[in-house]
Design a protein around this motif. Structure first.
Motif, PDB file in Angstrom:
ATOM      1  N   GLU A   1       0.820  -1.213   0.000  1.00 45.60           N
ATOM      2  CA  GLU A   1       0.000   0.000   0.000  1.00 45.60           C
ATOM      3  C   GLU A   1       0.856   1.266   0.000  1.00 45.60           C
ATOM      4  O   GLU A   1       0.528   2.239  -0.676  1.00 45.60           O
ATOM      5  CB  GLU A   1      -0.948   0.002   1.204  1.00 45.60           C
ATOM      6  CG  GLU A   1      -2.005   1.070   1.088  1.00 45.60           C
ATOM      7  CD  GLU A   1      -3.176   0.853   2.022  1.00 45.60           C
ATOM      8  OE1 GLU A   1      -3.981   1.784   2.137  1.00 45.60           O
ATOM      9  OE2 GLU A   1      -3.284  -0.229   2.624  1.00 45.60           O
ATOM     10  N   GLU A   2       1.949   1.258   0.725  1.00 48.67           N
ATOM     11  CA  GLU A   2       2.828   2.432   0.755  1.00 48.67           C
ATOM     12  C   GLU A   2       3.437   2.696  -0.626  1.00 48.67           C
ATOM     13  O   GLU A   2       3.496   3.839  -1.081  1.00 48.67           O
ATOM     14  CB  GLU A   2       3.934   2.233   1.782  1.00 48.67           C
ATOM     15  CG  GLU A   2       4.835   3.436   1.938  1.00 48.67           C
ATOM     16  CD  GLU A   2       5.901   3.235   2.997  1.00 48.67           C
ATOM     17  OE1 GLU A   2       6.805   4.088   3.047  1.00 48.67           O
ATOM     18  OE2 GLU A   2       5.836   2.246   3.753  1.00 48.67           O
ATOM     19  N   LEU A   3       3.866   1.644  -1.284  1.00 51.27           N
ATOM     20  CA  LEU A   3       4.413   1.787  -2.636  1.00 51.27           C
ATOM     21  C   LEU A   3       3.337   2.264  -3.611  1.00 51.27           C
ATOM     22  O   LEU A   3       3.602   3.096  -4.477  1.00 51.27           O
ATOM     23  CB  LEU A   3       5.010   0.467  -3.111  1.00 51.27           C
ATOM     24  CG  LEU A   3       5.561   0.447  -4.532  1.00 51.27           C
ATOM     25  CD1 LEU A   3       6.633   1.499  -4.728  1.00 51.27           C
ATOM     26  CD2 LEU A   3       6.116  -0.919  -4.851  1.00 51.27           C
ATOM     27  N   ALA A   4       2.120   1.761  -3.441  1.00 47.76           N
ATOM     28  CA  ALA A   4       1.012   2.211  -4.289  1.00 47.76           C
ATOM     29  C   ALA A   4       0.786   3.710  -4.119  1.00 47.76           C
ATOM     30  O   ALA A   4       0.598   4.425  -5.111  1.00 47.76           O
ATOM     31  CB  ALA A   4      -0.258   1.430  -3.968  1.00 47.76           C
ATOM     32  N   HIS A   5       0.826   4.196  -2.888  1.00 47.05           N
ATOM     33  CA  HIS A   5       0.652   5.632  -2.649  1.00 47.05           C
ATOM     34  C   HIS A   5       1.771   6.429  -3.316  1.00 47.05           C
ATOM     35  O   HIS A   5       1.520   7.494  -3.895  1.00 47.05           O
ATOM     36  CB  HIS A   5       0.601   5.922  -1.158  1.00 47.05           C
ATOM     37  CG  HIS A   5      -0.670   5.490  -0.517  1.00 47.05           C
ATOM     38  ND1 HIS A   5      -0.935   5.689   0.807  1.00 47.05           N
ATOM     39  CD2 HIS A   5      -1.770   4.860  -1.005  1.00 47.05           C
ATOM     40  CE1 HIS A   5      -2.128   5.201   1.103  1.00 47.05           C
ATOM     41  NE2 HIS A   5      -2.643   4.689   0.013  1.00 47.05           N
ATOM     42  N   ASN A   6       2.993   5.923  -3.258  1.00 53.60           N
ATOM     43  CA  ASN A   6       4.110   6.604  -3.921  1.00 53.60           C
ATOM     44  C   ASN A   6       3.931   6.601  -5.439  1.00 53.60           C
ATOM     45  O   ASN A   6       4.236   7.600  -6.102  1.00 53.60           O
ATOM     46  CB  ASN A   6       5.436   5.955  -3.535  1.00 53.60           C
ATOM     47  CG  ASN A   6       5.798   6.217  -2.092  1.00 53.60           C
ATOM     48  OD1 ASN A   6       5.386   7.197  -1.498  1.00 53.60           O
ATOM     49  ND2 ASN A   6       6.574   5.321  -1.516  1.00 53.60           N
ATOM     50  N   LEU A   7       3.429   5.508  -5.979  1.00 50.18           N
ATOM     51  CA  LEU A   7       3.152   5.462  -7.422  1.00 50.18           C
ATOM     52  C   LEU A   7       2.068   6.465  -7.801  1.00 50.18           C
ATOM     53  O   LEU A   7       2.141   7.113  -8.851  1.00 50.18           O
ATOM     54  CB  LEU A   7       2.725   4.056  -7.852  1.00 50.18           C
ATOM     55  CG  LEU A   7       3.823   3.015  -7.946  1.00 50.18           C
ATOM     56  CD1 LEU A   7       3.213   1.640  -8.214  1.00 50.18           C
ATOM     57  CD2 LEU A   7       4.809   3.372  -9.031  1.00 50.18           C
ATOM     58  N   PHE A   8       1.051   6.603  -6.957  1.00 47.86           N
ATOM     59  CA  PHE A   8      -0.015   7.568  -7.229  1.00 47.86           C
ATOM     60  C   PHE A   8       0.528   8.988  -7.214  1.00 47.86           C
ATOM     61  O   PHE A   8       0.172   9.813  -8.058  1.00 47.86           O
ATOM     62  CB  PHE A   8      -1.151   7.428  -6.220  1.00 47.86           C
ATOM     63  CG  PHE A   8      -1.848   6.100  -6.251  1.00 47.86           C
ATOM     64  CD1 PHE A   8      -1.892   5.327  -7.402  1.00 47.86           C
ATOM     65  CD2 PHE A   8      -2.466   5.602  -5.114  1.00 47.86           C
ATOM     66  CE1 PHE A   8      -2.531   4.104  -7.429  1.00 47.86           C
ATOM     67  CE2 PHE A   8      -3.110   4.385  -5.128  1.00 47.86           C
ATOM     68  CZ  PHE A   8      -3.139   3.632  -6.284  1.00 47.86           C
ATOM     69  N   GLU A   9       1.394   9.292  -6.234  1.00 46.38           N
ATOM     70  CA  GLU A   9       2.010  10.619  -6.173  1.00 46.38           C
ATOM     71  C   GLU A   9       2.793  10.898  -7.454  1.00 46.38           C
ATOM     72  O   GLU A   9       2.701  11.973  -8.031  1.00 46.38           O
ATOM     73  CB  GLU A   9       2.958  10.717  -4.971  1.00 46.38           C
ATOM     74  CG  GLU A   9       2.281  10.822  -3.632  1.00 46.38           C
ATOM     75  CD  GLU A   9       1.793  12.216  -3.328  1.00 46.38           C
ATOM     76  OE1 GLU A   9       2.238  13.187  -3.969  1.00 46.38           O
ATOM     77  OE2 GLU A   9       0.932  12.316  -2.432  1.00 46.38           O
ATOM     78  N   ALA A  10       3.569   9.908  -7.883  1.00 50.16           N
ATOM     79  CA  ALA A  10       4.359  10.070  -9.107  1.00 50.16           C
ATOM     80  C   ALA A  10       3.452  10.213 -10.328  1.00 50.16           C
ATOM     81  O   ALA A  10       3.720  11.019 -11.223  1.00 50.16           O
ATOM     82  CB  ALA A  10       5.298   8.883  -9.279  1.00 50.16           C
ATOM     83  N   SER A  11       2.382   9.452 -10.357  1.00 47.46           N
ATOM     84  CA  SER A  11       1.455   9.486 -11.475  1.00 47.46           C
ATOM     85  C   SER A  11       0.777  10.845 -11.622  1.00 47.46           C
ATOM     86  O   SER A  11       0.506  11.296 -12.731  1.00 47.46           O
ATOM     87  CB  SER A  11       0.403   8.397 -11.303  1.00 47.46           C
ATOM     88  OG  SER A  11      -0.539   8.449 -12.321  1.00 47.46           O
ATOM     89  N   LEU A  12       0.520  11.491 -10.504  1.00 49.30           N
ATOM     90  CA  LEU A  12      -0.146  12.794 -10.522  1.00 49.30           C
ATOM     91  C   LEU A  12       0.829  13.953 -10.731  1.00 49.30           C
ATOM     92  O   LEU A  12       0.408  15.100 -10.841  1.00 49.30           O
ATOM     93  CB  LEU A  12      -0.923  13.000  -9.210  1.00 49.30           C
ATOM     94  CG  LEU A  12      -2.096  12.055  -8.989  1.00 49.30           C
ATOM     95  CD1 LEU A  12      -2.665  12.237  -7.586  1.00 49.30           C
ATOM     96  CD2 LEU A  12      -3.167  12.249 -10.039  1.00 49.30           C
ATOM     97  N   SER A  13       2.111  13.638 -10.808  1.00 48.18           N
ATOM     98  CA  SER A  13       3.140  14.667 -10.971  1.00 48.18           C
ATOM     99  C   SER A  13       3.044  15.325 -12.348  1.00 48.18           C
ATOM    100  O   SER A  13       2.670  14.693 -13.333  1.00 48.18           O
ATOM    101  CB  SER A  13       4.515  14.023 -10.796  1.00 48.18           C
ATOM    102  OG  SER A  13       5.529  14.951 -11.110  1.00 48.18           O
ATOM    103  N   PHE A  14       3.426  16.596 -12.396  1.00 47.86           N
ATOM    104  CA  PHE A  14       3.464  17.305 -13.678  1.00 47.86           C
ATOM    105  C   PHE A  14       4.705  16.926 -14.478  1.00 47.86           C
ATOM    106  O   PHE A  14       4.786  17.205 -15.662  1.00 47.86           O
ATOM    107  CB  PHE A  14       3.439  18.821 -13.451  1.00 47.86           C
ATOM    108  CG  PHE A  14       2.117  19.306 -12.934  1.00 47.86           C
ATOM    109  CD1 PHE A  14       1.013  19.331 -13.761  1.00 47.86           C
ATOM    110  CD2 PHE A  14       1.968  19.718 -11.626  1.00 47.86           C
ATOM    111  CE1 PHE A  14      -0.218  19.766 -13.310  1.00 47.86           C
ATOM    112  CE2 PHE A  14       0.743  20.149 -11.155  1.00 47.86           C
ATOM    113  CZ  PHE A  14      -0.349  20.179 -11.989  1.00 47.86           C
TER     114      PHE A  14
END
Length: 73
Positions: free
Chosen positions: A12-25
């Motif tokens: 779950e922690e890695l998923a949250h980091n992937l989401f942060e990266a995915s939403l990055s400009f």
């Protein structure tokens, strides 16, 4: 991110980091994150984890949450 794909590891922690990266400009960060999410969502166990993690992901707007849900489904 290729190492995570080779290891076939997601929590779950890695998923949250992937989401942060995915939403990055930054497209050089967002594109590999989107590709890794697409890889993990092909696996039933990880797809459930991704959907659950989007629901538990705080601090994002409803539009961003909708974008992430579309990405993991």
């Amino acid at each position: 991110m290729a190492a995570l794909k080779r290891l076939n590891y997601l929590n779950e922690e890695l998923a949250h980091n992937l989401f942060e990266a995915s939403l990055s400009f930054n497209s050089r960060l967002a594109q590999p994150a989107n590709e890794l999410i697409a890889y993990f969502k092909q696996q039933t166990v990880y797809k459930r984890l991704l959907i659950k993690s989007v629901s538990n992901f705080d601090g994002i707007s409803p539009d961003q949450q909708k974008k992430l849900l579309n990405l993991v489904r």
